[in-house]
Design a protein around this motif. Sequence first.
Motif, PDB file in Angstrom:
ATOM      1  N   GLU A 140       0.680  -1.176   0.067  1.00  0.00           N
ATOM      2  CA  GLU A 140      -0.184  -0.031   0.192  1.00  0.00           C
ATOM      3  C   GLU A 140       0.546   1.310   0.109  1.00  0.00           C
ATOM      4  OE1 GLU A 140      -3.467  -0.063  -0.483  1.00  0.00           O
ATOM      5  OE2 GLU A 140      -3.200  -2.165  -0.470  1.00  0.00           O
ATOM      6  N   SER A 141       1.890   1.179   0.076  1.00  0.00           N
ATOM      7  CA  SER A 141       3.131   2.272   0.050  1.00  0.00           C
ATOM      8  C   SER A 141       3.954   2.183  -1.164  1.00  0.00           C
ATOM      9  CB  SER A 141       3.904   2.333   1.328  1.00  0.00           C
ATOM     10  OG  SER A 141       4.679   1.352   1.738  1.00  0.00           O
ATOM     11  N   TRP A 142       4.833   3.202  -1.091  1.00  0.00           N
ATOM     12  CA  TRP A 142       5.845   3.253  -2.399  1.00  0.00           C
ATOM     13  C   TRP A 142       7.035   3.479  -1.695  1.00  0.00           C
ATOM     14  CZ3 TRP A 142       5.938   2.021  -7.203  1.00  0.00           C
ATOM     15  CH2 TRP A 142       7.251   2.446  -8.155  1.00  0.00           C
ATOM     16  N   GLY A 143       8.220   2.705  -1.931  1.00  0.00           N
ATOM     17  CA  GLY A 143       9.436   3.010  -1.749  1.00  0.00           C
ATOM     18  C   GLY A 143      10.478   2.171  -2.323  1.00  0.00           C
ATOM     19  N   PRO A 144      11.780   2.272  -1.985  1.00  0.00           N
ATOM     20  CA  PRO A 144      12.832   1.385  -2.751  1.00  0.00           C
ATOM     21  C   PRO A 144      12.435   0.082  -3.132  1.00  0.00           C
ATOM     22  CG  PRO A 144      13.733   2.661  -1.072  1.00  0.00           C
ATOM     23  CD  PRO A 144      12.395   2.939  -0.870  1.00  0.00           C
ATOM     24  N   ALA A 145      11.895  -0.667  -2.237  1.00  0.00           N
ATOM     25  CA  ALA A 145      11.439  -2.363  -2.489  1.00  0.00           C
ATOM     26  C   ALA A 145      10.261  -2.139  -3.596  1.00  0.00           C
ATOM     27  CB  ALA A 145      10.894  -2.808  -1.260  1.00  0.00           C
ATOM     28  N   GLN A 146       9.250  -1.326  -3.409  1.00  0.00           N
ATOM     29  CA  GLN A 146       8.127  -1.295  -4.234  1.00  0.00           C
ATOM     30  C   GLN A 146       8.850  -0.830  -5.658  1.00  0.00           C
ATOM     31  OE1 GLN A 146       8.004   0.136  -1.349  1.00  0.00           O
ATOM     32  NE2 GLN A 146       6.624  -1.231  -0.290  1.00  0.00           N
ATOM     33  N   ARG A 147       9.597   0.201  -5.695  1.00  0.00           N
ATOM     34  CA  ARG A 147      10.115   0.782  -6.898  1.00  0.00           C
ATOM     35  C   ARG A 147      10.942  -0.332  -7.671  1.00  0.00           C
ATOM     36  NH1 ARG A 147      15.796   1.170  -6.660  1.00  0.00           N
ATOM     37  NH2 ARG A 147      15.531   2.856  -5.026  1.00  0.00           N
ATOM     38  N   ARG A 148      11.813  -1.222  -7.042  1.00  0.00           N
ATOM     39  CA  ARG A 148      12.385  -2.460  -7.571  1.00  0.00           C
ATOM     40  C   ARG A 148      11.505  -3.534  -8.132  1.00  0.00           C
ATOM     41  NH1 ARG A 148      16.075  -1.214  -3.063  1.00  0.00           N
ATOM     42  NH2 ARG A 148      15.047  -2.946  -1.886  1.00  0.00           N
ATOM     43  N   LEU A 309      17.942  -6.124 -19.271  1.00  0.00           N
ATOM     44  CA  LEU A 309      19.018  -5.473 -18.112  1.00  0.00           C
ATOM     45  C   LEU A 309      18.090  -4.883 -16.819  1.00  0.00           C
ATOM     46  CD1 LEU A 309      21.591  -3.441 -20.005  1.00  0.00           C
ATOM     47  CD2 LEU A 309      21.794  -5.636 -19.014  1.00  0.00           C
ATOM     48  N   ARG A 310      18.800  -5.219 -15.905  1.00  0.00           N
ATOM     49  CA  ARG A 310      17.919  -4.692 -14.592  1.00  0.00           C
ATOM     50  C   ARG A 310      19.137  -4.034 -13.579  1.00  0.00           C
ATOM     51  NH1 ARG A 310      16.163  -2.960 -12.069  1.00  0.00           N
ATOM     52  NH2 ARG A 310      15.006  -3.955 -10.084  1.00  0.00           N
ATOM     53  N   VAL A 311      18.959  -2.704 -13.860  1.00  0.00           N
ATOM     54  CA  VAL A 311      19.880  -2.077 -13.014  1.00  0.00           C
ATOM     55  C   VAL A 311      19.256  -1.071 -11.985  1.00  0.00           C
ATOM     56  CG1 VAL A 311      22.018  -0.264 -13.420  1.00  0.00           C
ATOM     57  CG2 VAL A 311      21.115  -1.610 -15.295  1.00  0.00           C
ATOM     58  N   ASP A 312      19.912  -0.888 -10.793  1.00  0.00           N
ATOM     59  CA  ASP A 312      19.418  -0.317  -9.712  1.00  0.00           C
ATOM     60  C   ASP A 312      20.377   0.595  -9.127  1.00  0.00           C
ATOM     61  OD1 ASP A 312      16.517  -1.607  -9.411  1.00  0.00           O
ATOM     62  OD2 ASP A 312      17.666  -3.192  -8.836  1.00  0.00           O
ATOM     63  N   GLY A 313      19.920   1.695  -8.637  1.00  0.00           N
ATOM     64  CA  GLY A 313      20.843   2.709  -8.155  1.00  0.00           C
ATOM     65  C   GLY A 313      20.172   3.461  -6.834  1.00  0.00           C
ATOM     66  N   PRO A 314      20.629   4.486  -6.339  1.00  0.00           N
ATOM     67  CA  PRO A 314      20.113   5.036  -5.338  1.00  0.00           C
ATOM     68  C   PRO A 314      19.045   5.887  -5.611  1.00  0.00           C
ATOM     69  CG  PRO A 314      22.527   5.772  -5.245  1.00  0.00           C
ATOM     70  CD  PRO A 314      21.984   5.079  -6.319  1.00  0.00           C
ATOM     71  N   GLY A 315      17.676   5.411  -5.306  1.00  0.00           N
ATOM     72  CA  GLY A 315      16.333   6.042  -5.723  1.00  0.00           C
ATOM     73  C   GLY A 315      15.886   5.841  -6.843  1.00  0.00           C
ATOM     74  N   TRP A 316      16.562   4.816  -7.820  1.00  0.00           N
ATOM     75  CA  TRP A 316      16.084   4.647  -9.100  1.00  0.00           C
ATOM     76  C   TRP A 316      16.158   3.290  -9.628  1.00  0.00           C
ATOM     77  CZ3 TRP A 316      19.854   2.857 -12.342  1.00  0.00           C
ATOM     78  CH2 TRP A 316      21.290   3.237 -12.231  1.00  0.00           C
ATOM     79  N   SER A 317      15.533   2.744 -10.494  1.00  0.00           N
ATOM     80  CA  SER A 317      15.572   1.463 -11.089  1.00  0.00           C
ATOM     81  C   SER A 317      15.574   1.635 -12.630  1.00  0.00           C
ATOM     82  CB  SER A 317      14.656   0.641 -10.570  1.00  0.00           C
ATOM     83  OG  SER A 317      14.745   0.147  -9.144  1.00  0.00           O
ATOM     84  N   LEU A 318      16.151   0.925 -13.396  1.00  0.00           N
ATOM     85  CA  LEU A 318      16.157   0.869 -14.921  1.00  0.00           C
ATOM     86  C   LEU A 318      15.960  -0.467 -15.268  1.00  0.00           C
ATOM     87  CD1 LEU A 318      18.443   2.728 -17.042  1.00  0.00           C
ATOM     88  CD2 LEU A 318      18.098   0.126 -17.372  1.00  0.00           C
ATOM     89  N   VAL A 319      15.139  -0.697 -16.247  1.00  0.00           N
ATOM     90  CA  VAL A 319      14.925  -1.954 -16.938  1.00  0.00           C
ATOM     91  C   VAL A 319      15.054  -1.631 -18.395  1.00  0.00           C
ATOM     92  CG1 VAL A 319      12.337  -1.665 -16.530  1.00  0.00           C
ATOM     93  CG2 VAL A 319      13.356  -3.922 -17.180  1.00  0.00           C
ATOM     94  N   ALA A 320      15.546  -2.426 -19.159  1.00  0.00           N
ATOM     95  CA  ALA A 320      15.825  -2.354 -20.514  1.00  0.00           C
ATOM     96  C   ALA A 320      16.100  -3.558 -21.332  1.00  0.00           C
ATOM     97  CB  ALA A 320      16.795  -1.230 -20.758  1.00  0.00           C
TER      98      ALA A 320
END
Length: 361
Positions: A140-148, A309-320
Amino acid sequence: MAAPIDTVADDDALYVLTAVLLTPAQFPSVLGDDYPAACAALALEPYIEGYGLVLGQDGSGARWTVVVEDVSLVAVAIAAWDCGMDYDLSPDDRSVVCALPGWPLPVAVAAPGLAAPHDPLPDPEAEGTEPAPLTPPDTESWGPAQRRMGADEIAHQWTAWREQIDDETAFADPPGTDSTGGGATPGSGPEPASGSGPESAPGAGPASGSGPESAPGAGLGSEPVPEPDPRLDAPDPHPEAEVQGEGGIETEAGGDQADDAAVSPVTDSPPGVHPGVRRALAQAHDYIDAPPPPGRIRSSFATGEARMLRVDGPGWSLVARTDDIAFILLDEEPGEVLPVGRGSELPGLLKGLDALAVRPA
């Protein structure tokens, strides 16, 4: 799948429900941005060989996560389950590292004939020194875990998400630019979006993938991918990449995505560029010169000769996909998915990241 293992405290049998890998190439991304962080979340040493996590219930129905060293055995069990085959996962007691109360991921099944899954009762002899039960992230919330988790879902359902992007509309040259990537006329760029994300995030639900919940980010995607209804504005082209306009992709709650823009790894953002996207791509570039901890860049199979590709960083996630566009999710934009066009340099960035990525054995 509910086969007992005599590994839980007091020699109580564990009825196995599912299992996941915890290795540099494959781990539940809810635990951290990279493999060492995921291990630290479970108080484990980040051994390069990795671990297997076996999730089940004891005889009273309590939830347990048993950590084992026999990664190959767990990988075989997961592969069999994903193919719809029965497999009796019974790790040898000698391979057991520890048994942790609770589950780090949601598990949709329960062992027959046992009480409903619940956290184990505290051990009175432990005097408060035992670890707190593991719990899945709050959906029900949004944060690093939900972002990933959201980025994982996009990777698992790439085709459905990709079909929502019309390249000719999303990444076309707007007025005031030329096709070679010239800058827009001052004041002609789109205004930044408000950034108000939808209430329903891409990673805010259990997974709908095939087989048991055994892949990283398992437990995602029970909700259907929304029908595409994007309101797309054209971005400023740039040698670095092209980011979709402020209309963006509408998610289930009907929210708009962040604004579009030209993106490049420099400090000042021209009008229309989401600073979080700019920061993410700049930090991804930095990874090529200074490789991050293992598991922060992961590469898996995709159709054809491409890689996912799955790439993560401080406060962001990238998928490509290495032969296509990218999607970026940000902590500061709850539930928003920001597409990034290939431009002229995104292919080189993805190629460089893929060369550094950890790959499944």
